[in-house]
Design a protein around this motif. Structure first.
Motif, PDB file in Angstrom:
ATOM      1  N   ARG A 136      13.462  -7.585  -6.109  1.00  0.00           N
ATOM      2  CA  ARG A 136      12.291  -7.530  -6.998  1.00  0.00           C
ATOM      3  C   ARG A 136      11.235  -6.543  -6.499  1.00  0.00           C
ATOM      4  NH1 ARG A 136      13.523  -8.464 -11.488  1.00  0.00           N
ATOM      5  NH2 ARG A 136      11.519  -9.326 -12.174  1.00  0.00           N
ATOM      6  N   ARG A 137      11.629  -5.632  -5.631  1.00  0.00           N
ATOM      7  CA  ARG A 137      10.640  -4.676  -5.085  1.00  0.00           C
ATOM      8  C   ARG A 137      10.379  -3.521  -6.049  1.00  0.00           C
ATOM      9  NH1 ARG A 137      12.840  -5.015   1.167  1.00  0.00           N
ATOM     10  NH2 ARG A 137      12.189  -7.194   1.398  1.00  0.00           N
ATOM     11  N   ARG A 138       9.325  -2.774  -5.772  1.00  0.00           N
ATOM     12  CA  ARG A 138       8.882  -1.599  -6.540  1.00  0.00           C
ATOM     13  C   ARG A 138       8.525  -1.961  -7.977  1.00  0.00           C
ATOM     14  NH1 ARG A 138       9.423   3.080  -3.413  1.00  0.00           N
ATOM     15  NH2 ARG A 138       7.872   3.920  -4.827  1.00  0.00           N
ATOM     16  N   ARG A 139       7.963  -3.139  -8.132  1.00  0.00           N
ATOM     17  CA  ARG A 139       7.428  -3.555  -9.441  1.00  0.00           C
ATOM     18  C   ARG A 139       5.926  -3.823  -9.350  1.00  0.00           C
ATOM     19  NH1 ARG A 139      12.636  -5.087  -9.240  1.00  0.00           N
ATOM     20  NH2 ARG A 139      13.808  -5.220 -11.188  1.00  0.00           N
ATOM     21  N   GLY A 140       5.324  -3.446  -8.252  1.00  0.00           N
ATOM     22  CA  GLY A 140       3.885  -3.657  -8.095  1.00  0.00           C
ATOM     23  C   GLY A 140       3.524  -5.061  -7.621  1.00  0.00           C
ATOM     24  N   PHE A 141       4.526  -5.844  -7.183  1.00  0.00           N
ATOM     25  CA  PHE A 141       4.235  -7.234  -6.807  1.00  0.00           C
ATOM     26  C   PHE A 141       3.415  -7.330  -5.511  1.00  0.00           C
ATOM     27  CE2 PHE A 141       8.141  -9.186  -9.184  1.00  0.00           C
ATOM     28  CZ  PHE A 141       7.542  -8.881 -10.386  1.00  0.00           C
ATOM     29  N   ALA A 142       3.761  -6.507  -4.523  1.00  0.00           N
ATOM     30  CA  ALA A 142       2.998  -6.579  -3.265  1.00  0.00           C
ATOM     31  C   ALA A 142       1.547  -6.157  -3.519  1.00  0.00           C
ATOM     32  CB  ALA A 142       3.640  -5.689  -2.209  1.00  0.00           C
ATOM     33  N   ARG A 143       1.390  -5.123  -4.332  1.00  0.00           N
ATOM     34  CA  ARG A 143       0.021  -4.687  -4.651  1.00  0.00           C
ATOM     35  C   ARG A 143      -0.734  -5.828  -5.345  1.00  0.00           C
ATOM     36  NH1 ARG A 143       0.376   0.522  -7.563  1.00  0.00           N
ATOM     37  NH2 ARG A 143       0.119   1.560  -5.563  1.00  0.00           N
ATOM     38  N   SER A 144      -0.075  -6.492  -6.294  1.00  0.00           N
ATOM     39  CA  SER A 144      -0.736  -7.609  -6.998  1.00  0.00           C
ATOM     40  C   SER A 144      -1.099  -8.728  -6.030  1.00  0.00           C
ATOM     41  CB  SER A 144       0.195  -8.207  -8.064  1.00  0.00           C
ATOM     42  OG  SER A 144       0.449  -7.276  -9.051  1.00  0.00           O
ATOM     43  N   LEU A 145      -0.212  -9.006  -5.076  1.00  0.00           N
ATOM     44  CA  LEU A 145      -0.494 -10.082  -4.115  1.00  0.00           C
ATOM     45  C   LEU A 145      -1.707  -9.736  -3.247  1.00  0.00           C
ATOM     46  CD1 LEU A 145       3.188 -10.929  -3.204  1.00  0.00           C
ATOM     47  CD2 LEU A 145       1.486 -12.636  -3.912  1.00  0.00           C
ATOM     48  N   ILE A 146      -1.781  -8.482  -2.790  1.00  0.00           N
ATOM     49  CA  ILE A 146      -2.928  -8.087  -1.953  1.00  0.00           C
ATOM     50  C   ILE A 146      -4.213  -8.135  -2.784  1.00  0.00           C
ATOM     51  CG2 ILE A 146      -3.980  -6.180  -0.662  1.00  0.00           C
ATOM     52  CD1 ILE A 146      -1.121  -5.368   0.203  1.00  0.00           C
ATOM     53  N   GLU A 147      -4.152  -7.596  -3.994  1.00  0.00           N
ATOM     54  CA  GLU A 147      -5.356  -7.593  -4.832  1.00  0.00           C
ATOM     55  C   GLU A 147      -5.799  -9.013  -5.164  1.00  0.00           C
ATOM     56  OE1 GLU A 147      -4.298  -4.915  -7.977  1.00  0.00           O
ATOM     57  OE2 GLU A 147      -4.840  -3.145  -6.782  1.00  0.00           O
ATOM     58  N   ALA A 148      -4.836  -9.897  -5.443  1.00  0.00           N
ATOM     59  CA  ALA A 148      -5.195 -11.291  -5.760  1.00  0.00           C
ATOM     60  C   ALA A 148      -5.819 -11.973  -4.543  1.00  0.00           C
ATOM     61  CB  ALA A 148      -3.958 -12.059  -6.233  1.00  0.00           C
ATOM     62  N   ALA A 149      -5.266 -11.716  -3.369  1.00  0.00           N
ATOM     63  CA  ALA A 149      -5.815 -12.358  -2.158  1.00  0.00           C
ATOM     64  C   ALA A 149      -7.251 -11.885  -1.921  1.00  0.00           C
ATOM     65  CB  ALA A 149      -4.933 -12.043  -0.950  1.00  0.00           C
TER      66      ALA A 149
ATOM     67  N   LEU B 294       0.981  -0.248  14.383  1.00  0.00           N
ATOM     68  CA  LEU B 294      -0.198   0.482  13.928  1.00  0.00           C
ATOM     69  C   LEU B 294      -1.158  -0.558  13.383  1.00  0.00           C
ATOM     70  CD1 LEU B 294       1.407   3.376  11.864  1.00  0.00           C
ATOM     71  CD2 LEU B 294       0.362   3.525  14.133  1.00  0.00           C
ATOM     72  N   LEU B 295      -2.438  -0.436  13.735  1.00  0.00           N
ATOM     73  CA  LEU B 295      -3.463  -1.292  13.137  1.00  0.00           C
ATOM     74  C   LEU B 295      -4.046  -0.517  11.958  1.00  0.00           C
ATOM     75  CD1 LEU B 295      -5.239  -3.873  13.328  1.00  0.00           C
ATOM     76  CD2 LEU B 295      -6.827  -2.516  14.688  1.00  0.00           C
ATOM     77  N   MET B 296      -4.045  -1.134  10.795  1.00  0.00           N
ATOM     78  CA  MET B 296      -4.607  -0.484   9.611  1.00  0.00           C
ATOM     79  C   MET B 296      -5.771  -1.317   9.091  1.00  0.00           C
ATOM     80  SD  MET B 296      -1.274   1.091   7.666  1.00  0.00           S
ATOM     81  CE  MET B 296      -2.227   2.349   6.816  1.00  0.00           C
ATOM     82  N   THR B 297      -6.781  -0.630   8.592  1.00  0.00           N
ATOM     83  CA  THR B 297      -8.022  -1.296   8.169  1.00  0.00           C
ATOM     84  C   THR B 297      -8.433  -0.808   6.781  1.00  0.00           C
ATOM     85  OG1 THR B 297      -8.733  -1.307  10.480  1.00  0.00           O
ATOM     86  CG2 THR B 297     -10.417  -1.760   8.849  1.00  0.00           C
ATOM     87  N   LEU B 298      -8.892  -1.750   5.997  1.00  0.00           N
ATOM     88  CA  LEU B 298      -9.478  -1.419   4.693  1.00  0.00           C
ATOM     89  C   LEU B 298     -10.927  -1.891   4.726  1.00  0.00           C
ATOM     90  CD1 LEU B 298      -9.155  -0.553   1.691  1.00  0.00           C
ATOM     91  CD2 LEU B 298      -8.491  -2.919   1.209  1.00  0.00           C
ATOM     92  N   ASP B 299     -11.842  -0.963   4.496  1.00  0.00           N
ATOM     93  CA  ASP B 299     -13.262  -1.306   4.510  1.00  0.00           C
ATOM     94  C   ASP B 299     -13.677  -1.689   3.098  1.00  0.00           C
ATOM     95  OD1 ASP B 299     -15.989  -1.479   4.891  1.00  0.00           O
ATOM     96  OD2 ASP B 299     -16.013   0.204   6.295  1.00  0.00           O
ATOM     97  N   LEU B 300     -14.101  -2.945   2.925  1.00  0.00           N
ATOM     98  CA  LEU B 300     -14.445  -3.420   1.577  1.00  0.00           C
ATOM     99  C   LEU B 300     -15.910  -3.190   1.224  1.00  0.00           C
ATOM    100  CD1 LEU B 300     -12.605  -6.862   1.567  1.00  0.00           C
ATOM    101  CD2 LEU B 300     -11.853  -4.748   0.489  1.00  0.00           C
ATOM    102  N   ARG B 301     -16.711  -2.749   2.216  1.00  0.00           N
ATOM    103  CA  ARG B 301     -18.129  -2.540   1.944  1.00  0.00           C
ATOM    104  C   ARG B 301     -18.281  -1.388   0.963  1.00  0.00           C
ATOM    105  NH1 ARG B 301     -19.873  -2.034   8.018  1.00  0.00           N
ATOM    106  NH2 ARG B 301     -17.979  -0.803   7.869  1.00  0.00           N
ATOM    107  N   ASN B 302     -19.254  -1.475   0.132  1.00  0.00           N
ATOM    108  CA  ASN B 302     -19.508  -0.451  -0.901  1.00  0.00           C
ATOM    109  C   ASN B 302     -18.383  -0.371  -1.932  1.00  0.00           C
ATOM    110  OD1 ASN B 302     -21.760   0.255   0.620  1.00  0.00           O
ATOM    111  ND2 ASN B 302     -20.519   1.644   1.858  1.00  0.00           N
ATOM    112  N   ARG B 303     -17.538  -1.399  -1.957  1.00  0.00           N
ATOM    113  CA  ARG B 303     -16.456  -1.399  -2.943  1.00  0.00           C
ATOM    114  C   ARG B 303     -16.795  -2.455  -3.971  1.00  0.00           C
ATOM    115  NH1 ARG B 303     -10.020  -1.366  -2.185  1.00  0.00           N
ATOM    116  NH2 ARG B 303      -9.944  -3.425  -3.112  1.00  0.00           N
ATOM    117  N   PRO B 304     -16.784  -2.114  -5.246  1.00  0.00           N
ATOM    118  CA  PRO B 304     -17.144  -3.135  -6.221  1.00  0.00           C
ATOM    119  C   PRO B 304     -16.166  -4.296  -6.183  1.00  0.00           C
ATOM    120  CG  PRO B 304     -16.279  -1.163  -7.301  1.00  0.00           C
ATOM    121  CD  PRO B 304     -16.384  -0.847  -5.853  1.00  0.00           C
ATOM    122  N   ARG B 305     -16.674  -5.532  -6.169  1.00  0.00           N
ATOM    123  CA  ARG B 305     -15.806  -6.705  -6.204  1.00  0.00           C
ATOM    124  C   ARG B 305     -15.462  -7.012  -7.644  1.00  0.00           C
ATOM    125  NH1 ARG B 305     -15.209  -9.068  -1.364  1.00  0.00           N
ATOM    126  NH2 ARG B 305     -13.890 -10.596  -2.359  1.00  0.00           N
ATOM    127  N   ARG B 306     -14.206  -7.455  -7.839  1.00  0.00           N
ATOM    128  CA  ARG B 306     -13.786  -7.760  -9.205  1.00  0.00           C
ATOM    129  C   ARG B 306     -13.958  -9.244  -9.482  1.00  0.00           C
ATOM    130  NH1 ARG B 306      -8.349  -6.283 -10.631  1.00  0.00           N
ATOM    131  NH2 ARG B 306      -7.748  -6.713  -8.519  1.00  0.00           N
TER     132      ARG B 306
END
Ligand code: COA
Length: 151
Positions: free
Chosen positions: A78-91, A139-151
């Protein structure tokens, strides 16, 4: 086919989630670790359900203003259907994440698919954890949520 739905994990999802992780990750968690994680007051665990079955999951630990993605996997078929992206965005849109200002995760340098996913969401490399996986650095990866509009 019903529309995919992201919802909170239930104890009855554990066998399906563990099966997906066994097929997806080199070091899947034991049932004891899963039960401990699901009991944690700092954890947010979601699954993506379609047609009554679980196709993927995400686990995030939320402490102070930091969110740490602990685990994410999607059923191989079920990969490459945008599911992982949806899970991260929902979380990250969940009220439990409202106080999060930065999101962290570790990824194997060899995991090009996951790295492409995180890059596409705006994560940037911010560090290296030597021998994190025993056989490989992380690898440590970081996403900075500051200045990002919350949905
Ligand atoms: C990494 C993983 C969770 C991605 O799940 P997925 O549902 O297939 O990902 P998505 O469909 O949401 O991908 C969104 C975007 O990420 C990128 N991407 C995801 N997988 C990719 C791959 N294998 N190769 C290249 N780019 C990829 C693409 O940009 C993709 O968008 P596109 O399909 O429109 O090109 C999945 O491959 C998996 O379960 N892997 C094994 C477990 C794992 O490695 N977990 C991460 C540990 S850090």
């Amino acid at each position: 086919m019903t529309e995919p739905l992201v919802r909170l994990i239930r104890p009855s999802d554990l066998p399906a989630v563990m099966e997906i992780t066994r097929r997806s990750l080199l070091r899947p968690w034991s049932e004891a670790v899963w039960r401990e994680e699901l009991a944690s007051p700092f954890g947010l665990y979601l699954v993506l359900e379609e047609d009554g079955g679980v196709s993927g999951h995400i686990g995030v630990k939320l402490i102070a203003d930091e969110a740490h993605i602990m685990t994410i996997a999607v059923r191989p078929e079920r990969r490459r259907r945008g599911f992982a992206r949806s899970l991260i965005e929902a979380a990250l849109a969940d009220p439990a994440s409202a106080g999060a200002r930065r999101v962290y995760l570790e990824v194997r340098p060899s995991n090009t698919g996951a790295r492409a996913l995180y890059d596409s969401l705006g994560f940037v490399e911010t560090g290296l954890r030597p021998a994190y996986y025993g056989d490989e650095d992380a690898l440590l990866m970081t996403l900075d949520l500051r200045n990002r509009p919350r949905r």
